[in-house]
Scaffold this active site. Structure first.
Site, PDB file in Angstrom:
ATOM      1  N   LYS A   1       0.839  -1.206   0.000  1.00  0.00           N
ATOM      2  CA  LYS A   1       0.000   0.000   0.000  1.00  0.00           C
ATOM      3  C   LYS A   1       0.874   1.257   0.000  1.00  0.00           C
ATOM      4  O   LYS A   1       2.081   1.177   0.281  1.00  0.00           O
ATOM      5  CB  LYS A   1      -0.906  -0.014   1.233  1.00  0.00           C
ATOM      6  CG  LYS A   1      -0.149   0.004   2.559  1.00  0.00           C
ATOM      7  CD  LYS A   1      -1.067  -0.305   3.743  1.00  0.00           C
ATOM      8  CE  LYS A   1      -0.303  -0.323   5.054  1.00  0.00           C
ATOM      9  NZ  LYS A   1      -1.144  -0.802   6.174  1.00  0.00           N
TER      10      LYS A   1
ATOM     11  N   TYR B   1      18.666  28.883   9.743  1.00  0.00           N
ATOM     12  CA  TYR B   1      17.538  29.625  10.314  1.00  0.00           C
ATOM     13  C   TYR B   1      17.571  29.620  11.834  1.00  0.00           C
ATOM     14  O   TYR B   1      17.813  28.587  12.463  1.00  0.00           O
ATOM     15  CB  TYR B   1      16.213  29.002   9.881  1.00  0.00           C
ATOM     16  CG  TYR B   1      15.819  29.311   8.451  1.00  0.00           C
ATOM     17  CD1 TYR B   1      15.639  30.632   8.031  1.00  0.00           C
ATOM     18  CD2 TYR B   1      15.599  28.286   7.544  1.00  0.00           C
ATOM     19  CE1 TYR B   1      15.261  30.912   6.727  1.00  0.00           C
ATOM     20  CE2 TYR B   1      15.216  28.554   6.241  1.00  0.00           C
ATOM     21  CZ  TYR B   1      15.051  29.871   5.838  1.00  0.00           C
ATOM     22  OH  TYR B   1      14.676  30.144   4.556  1.00  0.00           O
TER      23      TYR B   1
HETATM   24  C1  LIG Z   1      -0.350  -1.883   6.769  1.00  0.00           C
HETATM   25  C2  LIG Z   1      -0.924  -3.166   7.232  1.00  0.00           C
HETATM   26  C3  LIG Z   1      -0.117  -4.292   7.425  1.00  0.00           C
HETATM   27  C4  LIG Z   1       1.399  -4.257   7.334  1.00  0.00           C
HETATM   28  O1  LIG Z   1       1.898  -3.732   8.560  1.00  0.00           O
HETATM   29  P1  LIG Z   1       3.470  -3.614   8.860  1.00  0.00           P
HETATM   30  O2  LIG Z   1       3.531  -3.125  10.259  1.00  0.00           O
HETATM   31  O3  LIG Z   1       4.005  -2.612   7.897  1.00  0.00           O
HETATM   32  O4  LIG Z   1       4.052  -4.957   8.670  1.00  0.00           O
HETATM   33  C5  LIG Z   1      -0.737  -5.492   7.734  1.00  0.00           C
HETATM   34  N1  LIG Z   1      -2.078  -5.555   7.876  1.00  0.00           N
HETATM   35  C6  LIG Z   1      -2.883  -4.485   7.744  1.00  0.00           C
HETATM   36  C7  LIG Z   1      -4.344  -4.629   7.924  1.00  0.00           C
HETATM   37  C8  LIG Z   1      -2.337  -3.261   7.428  1.00  0.00           C
HETATM   38  O5  LIG Z   1      -3.128  -2.186   7.306  1.00  0.00           O
END
Ligand SMILES: *Cc1c(COP(=O)(O)O)cnc(C)c1O
Length: 353
Positions: free
Chosen positions: A35, A249
């Site tokens: 994702k 800055y």
């Molecule tokens: C993003 C996600 C994962 C992966 O999680 P990580 O901590 O990056 O391994 C797994 N299951 C769901 C439902 C997620 O939203």
């Protein structure tokens, strides 16, 4: 030579880290979570490098459709499921699988005629109180779903798996088994922290995200993972400042002695956090030097006093090979996830295979 920052993605590190997932959960199938543009790494190249995964998962229907358009034909689960008839029809037409986490999505399935049943994973909320139906609703929900969908499995998500001292993960695993073991469906619980820290959560399918990219879900790096992203740029200026002069800055850093200051072409617009404190390491020509002064939009400064030969054009690694993202994340009190997802739109991506 370009004087703009880049990320270099190491495809062989992604494949290696998938092997690490399998070595930790040898009995489970692997749903690689890609994702959010594969956590900023580039979703198409991640899908190619992770071709040995058993399936993929993304958060949203649009992300799944994009992967299908790119020719990815592996089983592909949408973790939030569909929210309206249009999404449901598009997902079904593209052969995406959908999570069902709420009764409104059951109503949607009832009201939307599809040419063939869509694949569905039922999500159960075992204590995270984010997405999922209550454990007590599982039996009735599956009964209602059977004529409407092709059931693929049940999943839940762990809230505290990154804290190895917190027993809540065990509570969630037990609640999940009580709610779904009678269904006979494939089960999935573990994210990266579950895979690495909670073997009782491995079940039939694991869902690694962050560990595929070589970063740890815990505060400290995990030994056998290899960073897939190296965020780097170049020095665009090297100059002397006198003892007592301030840099950047707000003048928050004053040279304690005559110093050599390097200006690196990378700033918060590129995804290097503005909050990063002075002293955080940057690798110039492979050697660690401290960040000094405030990070600005396009640049950050380092103290090059230990590297008198450094010159404009020299390479500066901000995180990745030789400098774990966990180090920068720890300095900013964040997690590598936000660093990876925060890479700026103008940063080029190179692939190392
Ligand atoms: C993003 C996600 C994962 C992966 O999680 P990580 O901590 O990056 O391994 C797994 N299951 C769901 C439902 C997620 O939203």
């Amino acid at each position: 030579m370009s004087f703009s920052p880049w990320i270099e993605i190491d495809a062989s590190a992604l494949a290696h880290n998938l092997g690490v997932v399998r070595s930790h959960a040898p009995g489970a199938r692997v749903m690689a979570v890609i994702k959010a543009n594969a956590y900023g790494h580039g979703v198409q190249l991640a899908a190619a490098a992770l071709a040995d995964a058993d399936s993929f998962a993304v958060a949203r229907v649009e992300e799944g459709l994009e992967l299908r358009r790119a020719g990815v034909d592996k089983p592909l689960l949408v973790l939030a499921g569909a929210h309206d008839a249009q999404e449901l029809e598009a997902a079904a037409a593209a052969g995406l699988e959908l999570v069902l986490h709420h009764s409104f999505q059951l109503a949607l399935l009832r009201e939307t005629p599809l040419p063939a049943p869509v694949g569905v994973w039922l999500k159960v909320d075992t204590g995270m109180n984010r997405l999922g139906i209550a454990p007590g609703e599982v039996t009735a929900m599956l009964q209602a779903l059977r004529p409407l969908a092709s059931l693929r499995g049940c999943l839940t998500h762990l809230a505290n798996a990154d804290d190895l001292g917190d027993d809540f993960s065990r509570v969630q695993v037990q609640r999940f088994h009580e709610a779904v073991s009678h269904t006979g469906l494939p089960l999935s619980i573990a994210n990266s922290a579950g895979i690495l820290g909670w073997p009782e959560s491995h079940a039939d399918w694991v869902r690694p995200g962050i560990m595929l990219y070589g970063a740890s879900p815990f505060a400290a790096p995990v030994g056998d993972l290899q960073p897939a992203m190296t965020f780097a740029s170049r020095l665009i200026s090297v100059k002397k400042v006198r003892a007592g002069q301030s840099v950047g800055y707000g003048g928050v850093w004053q040279a304690p002695r005559d110093s050599l200051i390097g200006v690196v072409a990378a700033g918060y617009a590129d995804g290097y956090p503005r909050e990063t404190p002075g002293g955080t390491p940057v690798l110039v020509n492979g050697r660690s030097v401290p960040l000094v002064g405030r990070v600005s939009m396009d640049t950050l400064m380092v103290d090059l006093s230990t590297q008198p030969d450094a010159r404009p054009g020299d390479e500066a690694v901000l995180w990745g090979r030789g400098l774990p993202a966990e180090t920068i994340a720890g300095a900013v009190q964040t997690i590598p996830y936000t660093l990876f997802c925060g890479i700026g739109g103008r940063v080029r991506r190179k692939v190392r295979s």
